[in-house]
Design a protein around this motif. Sequence first.
Motif, PDB file in Angstrom:
ATOM      1  N   TYR A   1       4.527 -61.490  92.346  1.00 52.28           N
ATOM      2  CA  TYR A   1       3.616 -62.558  92.779  1.00 52.28           C
ATOM      3  C   TYR A   1       4.225 -63.368  93.919  1.00 52.28           C
ATOM      4  O   TYR A   1       3.506 -63.899  94.781  1.00 52.28           O
ATOM      5  N   ALA A   2       5.552 -63.451  93.956  1.00 53.45           N
ATOM      6  CA  ALA A   2       6.211 -64.158  95.053  1.00 53.45           C
ATOM      7  C   ALA A   2       6.038 -63.403  96.366  1.00 53.45           C
ATOM      8  O   ALA A   2       5.930 -64.009  97.443  1.00 53.45           O
ATOM      9  N   VAL A   3       6.012 -62.080  96.273  1.00 55.49           N
ATOM     10  CA  VAL A   3       5.821 -61.270  97.476  1.00 55.49           C
ATOM     11  C   VAL A   3       4.361 -61.302  97.919  1.00 55.49           C
ATOM     12  O   VAL A   3       4.056 -61.410  99.111  1.00 55.49           O
TER      13      VAL A   3
ATOM     14  N   ASP B   1      -1.537 -61.861  94.754  1.00 54.57           N
ATOM     15  CA  ASP B   1      -2.770 -61.109  94.528  1.00 54.57           C
ATOM     16  C   ASP B   1      -3.392 -61.512  93.186  1.00 54.57           C
ATOM     17  O   ASP B   1      -2.671 -61.727  92.196  1.00 54.57           O
ATOM     18  N   PRO B   2      -4.724 -61.621  93.116  1.00 55.03           N
ATOM     19  CA  PRO B   2      -5.368 -62.038  91.862  1.00 55.03           C
ATOM     20  C   PRO B   2      -5.008 -61.173  90.672  1.00 55.03           C
ATOM     21  O   PRO B   2      -4.805 -61.687  89.554  1.00 55.03           O
ATOM     22  N   GLU B   3      -4.916 -59.854  90.881  1.00 57.05           N
ATOM     23  CA  GLU B   3      -4.628 -58.984  89.736  1.00 57.05           C
ATOM     24  C   GLU B   3      -3.217 -59.194  89.212  1.00 57.05           C
ATOM     25  O   GLU B   3      -2.972 -59.140  87.999  1.00 57.05           O
ATOM     26  N   ILE B   4      -2.270 -59.447  90.113  1.00 56.08           N
ATOM     27  CA  ILE B   4      -0.904 -59.742  89.659  1.00 56.08           C
ATOM     28  C   ILE B   4      -0.909 -61.058  88.876  1.00 56.08           C
ATOM     29  O   ILE B   4      -0.232 -61.191  87.848  1.00 56.08           O
ATOM     30  N   ALA B   5      -1.701 -62.027  89.353  1.00 54.82           N
ATOM     31  CA  ALA B   5      -1.804 -63.313  88.655  1.00 54.82           C
ATOM     32  C   ALA B   5      -2.384 -63.125  87.254  1.00 54.82           C
ATOM     33  O   ALA B   5      -1.945 -63.772  86.287  1.00 54.82           O
TER      34      ALA B   5
ATOM     35  N   GLU C   1      -6.201 -69.897  89.772  1.00 56.07           N
ATOM     36  CA  GLU C   1      -5.883 -69.504  91.151  1.00 56.07           C
ATOM     37  C   GLU C   1      -6.522 -68.156  91.486  1.00 56.07           C
ATOM     38  O   GLU C   1      -7.099 -67.970  92.563  1.00 56.07           O
ATOM     39  N   ALA C   2      -6.428 -67.233  90.524  1.00 56.06           N
ATOM     40  CA  ALA C   2      -7.017 -65.907  90.737  1.00 56.06           C
ATOM     41  C   ALA C   2      -8.531 -66.010  90.866  1.00 56.06           C
ATOM     42  O   ALA C   2      -9.158 -65.350  91.709  1.00 56.06           O
ATOM     43  N   GLN C   3      -9.140 -66.866  90.034  1.00 55.53           N
ATOM     44  CA  GLN C   3     -10.599 -67.022  90.054  1.00 55.53           C
ATOM     45  C   GLN C   3     -11.066 -67.623  91.382  1.00 55.53           C
ATOM     46  O   GLN C   3     -12.113 -67.238  91.914  1.00 55.53           O
TER      47      GLN C   3
ATOM     48  N   ASN D   1     -13.477 -60.818  90.031  1.00 54.34           N
ATOM     49  CA  ASN D   1     -12.414 -59.887  89.661  1.00 54.34           C
ATOM     50  C   ASN D   1     -12.611 -59.364  88.242  1.00 54.34           C
ATOM     51  O   ASN D   1     -12.634 -60.135  87.269  1.00 54.34           O
ATOM     52  N   ASP D   2     -12.768 -58.046  88.101  1.00 54.12           N
ATOM     53  CA  ASP D   2     -13.042 -57.430  86.792  1.00 54.12           C
ATOM     54  C   ASP D   2     -11.887 -57.608  85.814  1.00 54.12           C
ATOM     55  O   ASP D   2     -12.085 -57.832  84.616  1.00 54.12           O
ATOM     56  N   ALA D   3     -10.640 -57.470  86.340  1.00 55.88           N
ATOM     57  CA  ALA D   3      -9.473 -57.607  85.461  1.00 55.88           C
ATOM     58  C   ALA D   3      -9.415 -59.010  84.860  1.00 55.88           C
ATOM     59  O   ALA D   3      -9.103 -59.189  83.666  1.00 55.88           O
ATOM     60  N   LEU D   4      -9.728 -60.013  85.671  1.00 56.77           N
ATOM     61  CA  LEU D   4      -9.709 -61.392  85.186  1.00 56.77           C
ATOM     62  C   LEU D   4     -10.794 -61.602  84.126  1.00 56.77           C
ATOM     63  O   LEU D   4     -10.541 -62.184  83.048  1.00 56.77           O
TER      64      LEU D   4
END
Length: 596
Positions: free
Chosen positions: A543-545, A548-552, A574-576, A582-585
Amino acid sequence: MKNAFAIVTLSALMATHAMAQTPVAPADAAASPAASAPAAPQEEGAESKVDAKADGLPKVELSSDLLYKLTRAEMEFKSGQWQGPYVTMMVAAQQTRDPRLARRASEMALAAKQGSEALAAIRLWRELAPDSDEATQFFLGFVVLTDKIEEAEPIFAERLANAPGGARGVALFQMQQILSRSNDKLYAYSMMTRLVQPYLDMFEAHLVLAQGALSLGERDRAIREANKALAIKPNSELAALTLAQVTGEPEAANKVLATFLQKNPDAVEVRGAYARLLVEQKQLEPAREQFLLLLKSQPDNVGALYALGIVALQLEDTKGAEQYFKRFLAVLEKNPGDTRDPFKALMILSQIAETRGDTAGAIAWLDKVDNSASAGYVEARLRRAQLIARGGNLDAARKALTEIETDDPASQAQVLLVDAQFLRDAGYVQSAYTVMENALLRFPDNPELLYDYALLAERLDKFELMEASLRRVMALAPDNQHAYNALGYSLAERGLRLEEAHVLIEKALQMAPGDPFIMDSMGWVQFRMGNLAAAENALRRAYAVRSDPEIAVHLGEVLWQKGDKAEAQKLWREAQSKDPKNDALKSTLARLNVSL
């Protein structure tokens, strides 16, 4: 220096002066018999198509017997034989004294990689055409590449001595270029040192010595010789560029070029090299000043215009970059003989227009890449279709793909790949899968097609087919980290064969240790294996690199399981905000019964 700037090397100088070609087998190594056959008697003054000195050719009658032998030799050579055709040409050359037949024999031997036979034919060619510069060039180039380099010395000495005063400098550069190909660099340099002794009053002699010394790693001597050249001809741009090159240090090169420009402000080549060196050193503002000075003296200098466009982009001066690239294209349009391909400038202008929301303008620039022979034609057409698709017109985007003209199988496969991506992104997963299925019938071993086919198969729950396709990618392209990562992540996501999933992702991470999405996969497989600390560590690094929402989403779930629910919800919010759909969220929040 590490190619810090486009220095004018002796090789480049040779190209500038249109020096004779190096000894290589001609492309038409299986030329027609007529091209090699001795000429029939010609009218006085007629020119030969093979040798410029037609009046030096023997008057040989092309008898039916000779024509039969030559034709048969050419046909045998085309079929893959070389020895018989070579002997036929050599015997015919000795009997007729026609140098063109010896030349053809040398071409056959060179094409067959038969060094001794090639040298014998070239010797005969020189014997039969002692005044042929081409034969001499072939001979010199060949002996220098072999262990017979000493045979070149008297020829070089004679050529230098006989060269007119104005052409001797070019002859010195030509000699240096040929000798630079020698495997025995030390002997070649010692020979060159002897050969230039009578001409040490010429700046060119010191330049070739400087280049030769540099090739041996004798930088101090190279600097001394370059300084001598500059002392003989203080306004020589080539001497200044050579001195800058051999210094070996960017700062020293800067000083050489800047000092020269103070005394010679109209030195175009030096100013261009100085500007490029500054760009290489990330001194963008000083570089821009130099390119502007160059442009002031040469308003239509396309190299300076293009460079100013690139520098402006790096300085985030989009408006300035756009102006320079437009001027670059305008100058090219006024000079149809210029062979530069405008593709990159057109692509950059398209990207600039797209960035400011001008999709129609972006497409208009891409439409100018209309030459299918351009190296970037397919890329521009694909990008054009993608912009149309982004505007929501799927049918028009797919139609644009069908209009791309290309005979290249790789490009044809890329078109099909993009077509499937359009369908997938529009939600037509089954249709995208069908397109990829048909594409693989045409290109069964294309790793890119197989990879996307695998991802589509997974979307349709065809897991066995997905795994088989990804393993096929691994076999075809063992360094494709994405295939290892995709299979490892898929196994981890489904909670299957977690140890194997870990091994696959670990291998992908070894190939691309800085890839945040592979780090994410590693964090996720660690989470599935119950290693929460390792999972958090990997996901935080990912996430530091890249936030991305999915990483979050993944990091948030790890923190939720560790009891840090407040930070987990913060990450999910933050991802939202970045990707509300986002489907994963959505699935994660539903599964954990969390409301944001």
